[in-house]
Design an enzyme around this catalytic site. Structure first.
Site, PDB file in Angstrom:
ATOM      1  N   GLN A   1      -9.521  -5.626  -6.078  1.00 14.85           N
ATOM      2  CA  GLN A   1      -8.804  -4.373  -5.851  1.00 14.85           C
ATOM      3  C   GLN A   1      -9.748  -3.288  -5.347  1.00 14.85           C
ATOM      4  O   GLN A   1      -9.415  -2.523  -4.443  1.00 14.85           O
ATOM      5  CB  GLN A   1      -8.151  -3.900  -7.157  1.00 14.85           C
ATOM      6  CG  GLN A   1      -6.900  -4.651  -7.519  1.00 14.85           C
ATOM      7  CD  GLN A   1      -5.761  -4.218  -6.631  1.00 14.85           C
ATOM      8  OE1 GLN A   1      -5.266  -3.106  -6.722  1.00 14.85           O
ATOM      9  NE2 GLN A   1      -5.349  -5.054  -5.743  1.00 14.85           N
TER      10      GLN A   1
ATOM     11  N   LYS B   1      -6.501   1.139 -17.299  1.00 16.74           N
ATOM     12  CA  LYS B   1      -6.187   2.203 -16.346  1.00 16.74           C
ATOM     13  C   LYS B   1      -6.077   1.491 -14.991  1.00 16.74           C
ATOM     14  O   LYS B   1      -6.745   0.504 -14.758  1.00 16.74           O
ATOM     15  CB  LYS B   1      -7.277   3.260 -16.298  1.00 16.74           C
ATOM     16  CG  LYS B   1      -7.546   3.892 -17.655  1.00 16.74           C
ATOM     17  CD  LYS B   1      -8.368   5.178 -17.564  1.00 16.74           C
ATOM     18  CE  LYS B   1      -9.852   4.952 -17.462  1.00 16.74           C
ATOM     19  NZ  LYS B   1     -10.626   6.213 -17.605  1.00 16.74           N
ATOM     20  N   GLY B   2      -5.219   1.967 -14.145  1.00 17.82           N
ATOM     21  CA  GLY B   2      -4.997   1.261 -12.883  1.00 17.82           C
ATOM     22  C   GLY B   2      -6.190   1.362 -11.944  1.00 17.82           C
ATOM     23  O   GLY B   2      -6.862   2.386 -11.897  1.00 17.82           O
ATOM     24  N   VAL B   3      -6.458   0.280 -11.214  1.00 18.03           N
ATOM     25  CA  VAL B   3      -7.591   0.287 -10.284  1.00 18.03           C
ATOM     26  C   VAL B   3      -7.162   0.008  -8.840  1.00 18.03           C
ATOM     27  O   VAL B   3      -7.987  -0.306  -7.991  1.00 18.03           O
ATOM     28  CB  VAL B   3      -8.674  -0.736 -10.706  1.00 18.03           C
ATOM     29  CG1 VAL B   3      -9.310  -0.316 -12.022  1.00 18.03           C
ATOM     30  CG2 VAL B   3      -8.117  -2.155 -10.803  1.00 18.03           C
ATOM     31  N   GLY B   4      -5.867   0.150  -8.547  1.00 22.47           N
ATOM     32  CA  GLY B   4      -5.387  -0.203  -7.216  1.00 22.47           C
ATOM     33  C   GLY B   4      -5.742   0.797  -6.131  1.00 22.47           C
ATOM     34  O   GLY B   4      -5.774   0.455  -4.955  1.00 22.47           O
ATOM     35  N   GLU B   5      -6.001   2.026  -6.511  1.00 19.74           N
ATOM     36  CA  GLU B   5      -6.201   3.055  -5.488  1.00 19.74           C
ATOM     37  C   GLU B   5      -7.569   3.720  -5.556  1.00 19.74           C
ATOM     38  O   GLU B   5      -8.083   4.199  -4.552  1.00 19.74           O
ATOM     39  CB  GLU B   5      -5.092   4.112  -5.617  1.00 19.74           C
ATOM     40  CG  GLU B   5      -3.740   3.500  -5.311  1.00 19.74           C
ATOM     41  CD  GLU B   5      -2.572   4.404  -5.665  1.00 19.74           C
ATOM     42  OE1 GLU B   5      -1.894   4.859  -4.749  1.00 19.74           O
ATOM     43  OE2 GLU B   5      -2.326   4.633  -6.863  1.00 19.74           O
TER      44      GLU B   5
ATOM     45  N   LEU C   1      -8.765  -6.375 -17.228  1.00 22.58           N
ATOM     46  CA  LEU C   1      -8.141  -7.613 -17.709  1.00 22.58           C
ATOM     47  C   LEU C   1      -8.700  -8.843 -17.003  1.00 22.58           C
ATOM     48  O   LEU C   1      -8.690  -9.933 -17.554  1.00 22.58           O
ATOM     49  CB  LEU C   1      -6.626  -7.543 -17.523  1.00 22.58           C
ATOM     50  CG  LEU C   1      -5.919  -6.422 -18.307  1.00 22.58           C
ATOM     51  CD1 LEU C   1      -4.427  -6.420 -18.021  1.00 22.58           C
ATOM     52  CD2 LEU C   1      -6.163  -6.567 -19.807  1.00 22.58           C
TER      53      LEU C   1
ATOM     54  N   PHE D   1       0.839  -1.207   0.000  1.00 22.81           N
ATOM     55  CA  PHE D   1       0.000   0.000   0.000  1.00 22.81           C
ATOM     56  C   PHE D   1       0.870   1.251   0.000  1.00 22.81           C
ATOM     57  O   PHE D   1       0.502   2.281   0.558  1.00 22.81           O
ATOM     58  CB  PHE D   1      -0.973  -0.016   1.195  1.00 22.81           C
ATOM     59  CG  PHE D   1      -1.590  -1.367   1.417  1.00 22.81           C
ATOM     60  CD1 PHE D   1      -2.409  -1.928   0.445  1.00 22.81           C
ATOM     61  CD2 PHE D   1      -1.320  -2.099   2.554  1.00 22.81           C
ATOM     62  CE1 PHE D   1      -2.940  -3.193   0.610  1.00 22.81           C
ATOM     63  CE2 PHE D   1      -1.858  -3.365   2.730  1.00 22.81           C
ATOM     64  CZ  PHE D   1      -2.672  -3.913   1.755  1.00 22.81           C
TER      65      PHE D   1
END
Ligand code: FES
Ligand code: FES
Lengths: 735, 179
Positions: free
Chosen positions: A636, A698-702, A628, A236
């Protein structure tokens, strides 16, 4: 471009490829590794927050059972500073002088045969301090204030005129406390020297950064250093930088000539690996009666360590989220005697969004307008600072589909009007515009004669699903079944990868993997370009498709052959190719590269007599570009939401105002969300592939964390009529 | 499936800790029965059950998340009941039947709970997972997974900082339904 026909590899919720390792306990995290002759380290910490070490007596420790070395600033060699990285300067190299800059600073490392012996000996080190008065409060007038630390302050239009034109102005002071990342995995380093070469197992989110830093600090070639992190127990953000304990473990291993293991204790996790800094934010929003925003000002104040850096532009979200002609955002940092902050899931956004989205809720309430309607009315189709259309933006769908799924239309807007028995019911929502972040990345793909593929890059999978989604993506790009693809990561000997952070890895790595796979197909076509026996002779990459382990001419599946046939006929064991990705220019191709967008809808229950607050339901609607793997992407978002519930309701690192000691540095005292605090949740993905890169992710981690705190606070207002402007929302604020 | 780096040695089963201790540190002889195998160990008396498993027997499945009994990552079973191994002294577990994640299902198969965790994506980083699974299996065995409320409450001693809680509950429900 080669046509892809095996699209089934991507999208559906394939089980994690690393699941069998993780459910059987066979996945090896850094502290699971050992070597013959391994010895163990323990740290000694400063018990004052500012001053100098006048004397340090290590004699009792040195003669304690099993002890092999005690290293302090008096005995440590001069070491070099770490390099500048994509994330800014390295933390200061430890043990280079006698100064104390924060409580908990490492001041000695003890090495002994067993962890018990090391811990015991560490307790025997005696320190004589010359104390100075520590600066611990962001409002302390003596503290140094850094204005506009990142050059990101913004000012557009004329805010004074904007407020003058407003019918309604809302706002106030919002505060968020220090939060501690606290990945469950205790961050650990195992270091083993062999001459000038070094192997390090480390709880890092960025193996190449560890390698580059250790090479610089110890003045050894990078080529002799191997950093391994095949599994990391979360991060994190705590694993983004090379913190002093990593350097000390490597130093200790060199000093004793044996492999050394250091496992941070949970209390040390609060002082050694960064944290989300507290913030004090002033926000004002003006609007017309009709709900058009006329002006926003947002000022953020955050703490930072005396001699370190942290990127935390808290107010920036107000500059880029809504169509408002007059906006001024400003950030300042205050230098204090505290452990250095660092990125924690959704850095800056997590704090800033709380103020912005709470203030908008207040505005909606004042205007008697639905909060979703207010956001739609001020929707920005173009990036407000760049004036360009977004490469993708389905935030409108996030609002509309999220509201639909949640049943937002059932909301009676009057605070306190909805009840379930003795519980007050509140519905709250918040919007999220997460920034874009991407940096260069490389990958290598190989196809073997048996028709299987190996793809690799020195990235990490800190729980994000990287192993799995890159396996799927490789399978798709090469036209193979996922079972035929082995994706590997977590080793600095592999091609360069950036950090798992900033929600940027999936795009950076995905595009590098995509490029490697496309180059690999090109290699195959090159091999058969003059091959009279090949139905692919002379075919160009854009004339072929891949599926079922074969390359064939697009539209003519029988005019092709398998990878295996090509390799066999040409007497090759395998073919390999490299691929790299570079970030799209922010204004490349006339568009503004977009990060993820989201809308959070939350239902809370408040017991008006006891002040109890429960989150009963959460719906997250997310535009994450191309998804994906729905299963891991959903995880996430759910995981981010759980982090957001912690931020909203529980998490607060408490620093003793007199001494600078963190007073709640255990899991017993620092509360995080537990199973019973977390409801079942719904996650819906909207939108489609992002146009900025070939892979479209596009990122989805945050993005899943951001917005939760505001949505909960807004729901609390709806339930009770109380506007909570200070996190976490605790019982005393509700009584 | 990702492989572990072949070149690395796993934790030295002999354990560096059994040598080099000065006489004033009391050593104890302990016989531990772990996953149906007996191990004779000579240990520093301060060694916890968790460290004995991880550092002396090379069973690194049980994880250390706090070493203070507050996170559940180290959960193993002793005579079928869950224990947080970081708060247990190894020497006190002589004669008890210890089961760790490595012993949950024999011969490379998956226990139904392990399979359910995999299917439901009931983890992310995976660090809490061995502890979660051992707790979940015990909970079911103890007959305390009867209601959704019970699962939520009785699984609340196992922290998951990645936030997989909803999926953990789904996995437990599913494993229960399978019988
Ligand atoms: S390590 Fe035992 S409860 Fe946390
Ligand atoms: S999966 Fe990471 S702590 Fe649970």
């Amino acid at each position: 471009m080669t046509t892809l026909e095996a699209a089934r590899a991507v999208g559906p919720g394939l089980d994690r490829v690393d699941a069998p390792m993780k459910v059987t306990g066979k996945a090896h995290y850094p502290n699971d590794f050992g070597y013959p002759g391994l010895v163990h380290a323990a740290l000694v910490h400063s018990t004052v927050a500012a001053g100098r070490i006048r004397g340090i007596d290590t004699s009792a420790a040195e003669t304690a059972p099993g002890v092999q070395a005690v290293i302090t600033h008096l005995t440590a060699p001069r070491l070099e500073p770490g390099p500048m990285t994509l994330l800014g300067a390295s933390p200061p190299t430890p043990f280079q002088d006698d100064r104390i800059l924060h409580h908990g600073q490492h001041i000695a490392i003890v090495v002994a045969s067993s962890p018990e012996q090391a811990r015991h000996a560490a307790s025997l080190v005696r320190v004589d301090y010359e104390r100075s008065e520590p600066l611990l409060d962001v409002h302390d007038p003596r503290a140094t204030v850094v204005e506009n630390p990142w050059g990101l302050d913004s000012d557009r239009g004329d805010v004074d005129a904007g407020f003058a034109a407003a019918d309604v102005v809302v706002g106030g002071t919002f505060t968020t406390p220090d939060n501690t990342n606290n990945p469950l995995g205790l961050m650990s380093t195992v270091a083993s020297w062999n001459g000038d070469s070094l192997t390090v197992h480390d709880s890092t989110q960025w193996p190449h950064n560890v390698r580059a830093t250790l090479a610089a600090v110890f003045k050894v070639p990078e080529s002799g250093i191997r950093v391994l992190a095949p599994y990391v127990g979360g991060g994190f953000g705590a694993g983004l930088r090379v913190w002093p304990h990593v350097i000390l473990t490597v130093l200790a291993a060199r000093q004793v000539g044996k492999p050394v293991k250091l496992v941070l204790t949970r209390p040390e996790m609060f002082t050694s690996v960064g944290h989300r800094p507290d913030s004090v934010q002033q926000i004002r929003i003006g609007a017309t009666r009709a709900g058009d925003l006329t002006a926003i000002t947002h000022e953020g104040l955050s703490s930072v360590a005396m001699e370190d850096d942290d990127y935390e532009p808290v107010s920036l979200c107000s500059a880029v989220s809504y169509a408002c002609p007059n906006v001024r955002t400003q950030d300042r940092q205050v230098r204090l005697n505290i452990p250095c902050p660092g990125s924690m899931r959704g850095p800056a956004e997590g704090q800033g969004n709380f103020a912005l989205e709470s203030a908008l809720d207040e505005l909606a309430h004042e205007l008697g307008m639905d909060p979703v309607e207010l956001r739609l009315r001020n929707y920005c189709e173009e990036h407000p600072l760049l004036g360009l259309p977004w490469s993708s933006k389905a935030l409108r769908d996030c609002y509309l589909q999220g509201a639909e799924r949640f049943g937002w239309s059932r909301r009676d807007p009057r605070p306190g009007s909805m009840r379930d028995g003795r519980w007050l019911v509140g519905y709250g929502m918040a919007g999220v515009s997460y920034p874009h972040y991407q940096v260069p990345c490389q990958a290598r793909a190989s196809l073997h004669r048996d028709g299987s593929a190996d793809v690799r890059s020195a990235a990490t999978d800190i729980g994000t699903g990287t192993y799995t989604i890159m396996t799927q993506l490789s399978a798709e790009q090469l036209g193979l079944d996922v079972s035929r693809v082995h994706f590997d990561l977590g080793d600095s000997d592999m091609p360069y990868a950036p950090q798992a952070g900033g929600s940027g890895l999936t795009s950076a790595l995905g595009n590098a993997v995509g490029a490697a796979c496309r180059n690999l197909i090109r290699e195959f076509l090159d091999v058969v370009k003059d091959d009279a026996d090949s139905p692919l002779r002379g075919a160009a990459p854009d004339e072929v498709s891949v599926s079922g382990g074969r390359i064939h001419r697009t539209g003519a599946p029988d005019q092709g052959e398998s990878y295996t046939d090509i390799l066999t006929r040409h007497g090759l064991e395998e073919l390999s190719a490299d691929g790299r990705s570079t970030p799209p220019q922010p204004d490349g191709g006339g568009m503004a590269t977009a990060g993820a967008f989201g809308a959070k809808f939350v239902e809370v229950r408040v017991d008006p007599d006891l002040g109890l607050l429960r989150v009963a339901r959460v719906v997250s609607a997310i535009d994450g570009g191309r998804i994906l793997n729905e299963k891991t992407a959903t995880s996430q978002i759910v995981g981010g939401t759980v982090g957001g519930i912690g931020q909203a309701m529980f998490e607060e690192t408490a620093t003793d105002p007199g001494t600078g000691r963190i007073a709640n540095a255990t899991f017993g005292d620092y509360l995080v969300a537990v199973n019973a605090d977390v409801p079942d949740m719904e996650v819906i993905f909207v939108g489609g592939p992002d146009r900025a890169t070939p892979i479209g992710t596009k990122g989805v981690g945050e993005v899943g964390l951001v917005g939760v705190a505001a949505a909960v606070a807004n729901a609390v207002h709806h339930a009770t009529g109380r506007r909570i402007r200070s996190l976490p929302i605790t019982i005393d604020q509700l009584l | 499936m990702p492989r572990n780096r072949g070149a690395m040695t796993q934790v030295d089963a002999a354990g560096a800790t059994s040598t080099g201790a000065a006489p004033e540190v009391p050593q104890v002889e302990v016989t531990l029965t772990v996953n149906d195998t007996e191990h004779h160990l000579r240990l520093d008396s301060r060694v916890t059950l968790l460290d004995a498993l991880r550092d002396h027997l090379g069973l690194t499945g049980a994880k250390k998340g706090c070493d203070q009994g507050a996170c559940g990552a180290c959960t193993v079973m002793a005579d079928g009941k869950r224990v947080v191994a970081c708060l247990a002294l190894a020497a006190q577990y002589e004669g008890r039947r210890i089961t760790t994640i490595e012993g949950l299902a024999p011969n490379g198969e998956l226990h139904p709970m392990q399979a359910a965790f995999a299917r439901h994506d009931a983890f992310q980083c995976g660090y809490c997972t061995p502890g979660q699974i051992m707790s979940a299996v015990s909970l079911v065995a103890e007959g305390r997974a009867g209601s959704e409320e019970d699962i939520r409450e009785f699984m609340s001693g196992n922290l998951c900082r990645c936030g997989a809680y909803p999926n953990i509950r789904a996995a437990i429900r599913d494993a229960l339904a399978e019988g």
